[in-house]
Design a protein around this motif. Sequence first.
Motif, short mmCIF file in Angstrom:
data_model
loop_
_atom_site.label_atom_id
_atom_site.label_comp_id
_atom_site.label_asym_id
_atom_site.label_seq_id
_atom_site.Cartn_x
_atom_site.Cartn_y
_atom_site.Cartn_z
N PHE A 48 0.83 -1.20 0.00
CA PHE A 48 0.00 0.00 0.00
C PHE A 48 0.86 1.26 0.00
O PHE A 48 1.90 1.31 0.65
N GLY A 49 0.41 2.26 -0.72
CA GLY A 49 1.05 3.58 -0.67
C GLY A 49 2.11 3.84 -1.72
O GLY A 49 2.70 4.91 -1.74
N THR A 50 2.35 2.89 -2.62
CA THR A 50 3.36 3.06 -3.66
C THR A 50 2.69 2.95 -5.03
O THR A 50 2.23 1.88 -5.41
N ALA A 51 2.65 4.07 -5.74
CA ALA A 51 1.97 4.11 -7.05
C ALA A 51 2.91 3.82 -8.20
O ALA A 51 2.46 3.51 -9.32
N GLU A 52 4.23 3.90 -7.97
CA GLU A 52 5.19 3.74 -9.06
C GLU A 52 5.16 2.33 -9.65
O GLU A 52 5.03 1.35 -8.91
N VAL A 53 5.33 2.24 -10.95
CA VAL A 53 5.32 0.94 -11.63
C VAL A 53 6.51 0.07 -11.22
O VAL A 53 6.47 -1.15 -11.39
N GLU B 91 -2.26 7.98 -21.79
CA GLU B 91 -0.81 8.24 -21.89
C GLU B 91 -0.05 7.69 -20.69
O GLU B 91 0.99 7.04 -20.83
N LYS B 92 -0.58 7.90 -19.48
CA LYS B 92 0.12 7.43 -18.28
C LYS B 92 0.16 5.91 -18.21
O LYS B 92 1.20 5.31 -17.92
N CYS B 93 -0.99 5.26 -18.45
CA CYS B 93 -1.03 3.79 -18.38
C CYS B 93 -0.12 3.17 -19.44
O CYS B 93 0.55 2.18 -19.18
N ASP B 94 -0.10 3.78 -20.62
CA ASP B 94 0.75 3.27 -21.69
C ASP B 94 2.22 3.43 -21.31
O ASP B 94 3.03 2.51 -21.52
N ARG B 95 2.57 4.57 -20.73
CA ARG B 95 3.96 4.81 -20.32
C ARG B 95 4.38 3.84 -19.23
O ARG B 95 5.48 3.27 -19.27
N ASP B 96 3.51 3.61 -18.25
CA ASP B 96 3.83 2.67 -17.16
C ASP B 96 3.99 1.25 -17.69
O ASP B 96 4.91 0.52 -17.27
N PHE B 97 3.12 0.85 -18.62
CA PHE B 97 3.17 -0.52 -19.13
C PHE B 97 4.45 -0.75 -19.93
O PHE B 97 5.09 -1.81 -19.83
N LYS B 98 4.85 0.24 -20.70
CA LYS B 98 6.10 0.13 -21.45
C LYS B 98 7.32 0.11 -20.50
O LYS B 98 8.29 -0.60 -20.74
N ARG B 99 7.23 0.89 -19.42
CA ARG B 99 8.31 0.91 -18.43
C ARG B 99 8.43 -0.47 -17.77
O ARG B 99 9.54 -0.99 -17.56
N LEU B 100 7.30 -1.08 -17.44
CA LEU B 100 7.32 -2.41 -16.84
C LEU B 100 7.98 -3.42 -17.77
O LEU B 100 8.82 -4.23 -17.35
N GLN B 101 7.64 -3.37 -19.05
CA GLN B 101 8.24 -4.30 -20.01
C GLN B 101 9.74 -4.09 -20.13
O GLN B 101 10.51 -5.05 -20.23
#
Length: 405
Positions: free
Chosen positions: A132-137, A228-238
């Motif tokens: 809980f409390g961490t939003a970063e990918v 834009e944010k969800c796409d950026r996070d998903f690419k960062r995860l990959q």
Amino acid sequence: MINALRGMKDLMFDDAERYTYIVETASRIARNYGFDFIETPILEETRLFKRSVGESSDIVGKEMYQFTDKGGNDVCLRPEGTAGVVRAYIQAKLDRQQGRKDRFFYYGPMFRYERPQKGRLRQFHQFGVESFGTAEVEEDFTLIMMLSEIFDALGIGYKVKINSLGCSACMPPYRNTLVGFLEGIAEELCPDCQRRITTNPIRVLDCKNENCQNLLESAPKLSESLCEKCDRDFKRLQKLLDTSGIDYEVDTHLVRGLDYYSGTAFEFVSDEIGAQSAIAGGGRYDRLVEFLEGKPTPGIGFAIGIERIMELVKMPEEERSGWYLGAMDAESLDAILSLGQKLRRKGEKAVVEYAPKGLKAHLKGADRAGAKYCAVIGENERKDGTVWVKDLASKEEKTVLLESL
């Protein structure tokens, strides 16, 4: 004879050893990642799961062990672990402390009334974690790494599937597009999928019916509709997974079975228990704390189905440990009992045989007990204040003073 209820199984001997080994291994790794143990009640208010899991889910609609208790309360046995941990988090007012980060792990029984089959029971066990409390990918990546480390330690082969379920900005438009597509093929879908078009259309993507899967090949993909944010996070995860060397694939049909998920979803599958069968899964649920009347708090977690992996676990080679203590005559039993207590107080494992026996019988008993040492007292040892000891691993044997032991 009274038997265990259908779909509920006793854990004994090898199964109990495997269960304990899985829990201890996963707990050790979770602690290394900064997670603390939490225990929540098995019995909760039914509305906790209706509001978190979702009334349209199969769990709430078909599978919960729900009843009214003697106080007139509508309660149920927990069907999953996340909702209870979130309830505890809110009840402790941790959601009100700005900037706070909390990480928990848990394990124990869950209950769902479904058709029992291999690896699926009505009382089953899960090991899970919640952050809980961490939003970063990067936290999403860390949990996937932790889960891969657990399976590596248990000797289980796996493959990782990932997807993004979007957020409150990009999910509603996609849902509308998907419903339009599904309505066009509704007559060809299975009855469950036809029902889900109006109750939970995203779940249609996860249908295991082969005909439905063929029809869904041309379904619109959420990954192409991300903000834009969800796409950026998903690419960062990959990118993070690529760098780590973890074998993964993007599965656009991967959804979680519970309504509270958003953002990253992931699943670990193994072909050792069937064709790409899921052995663990998790994802992000940034809206769940708010759904349960807490302050908006990002969250992510995963759960392992312990029964699903028990047969896959590579157990370490069992080593002899502890002591077997035996008396050769009735008069020596008190000395053996006293020795057992002294060893246990020093943190040693000690099994005492109460019946007086000959040396050969005691050695057989020590072997069956998996003991490292066999210690025996007879008439001569009792008179001399000594004990005969044999190391069952090295085969060395000697007589030593009781006081020195």
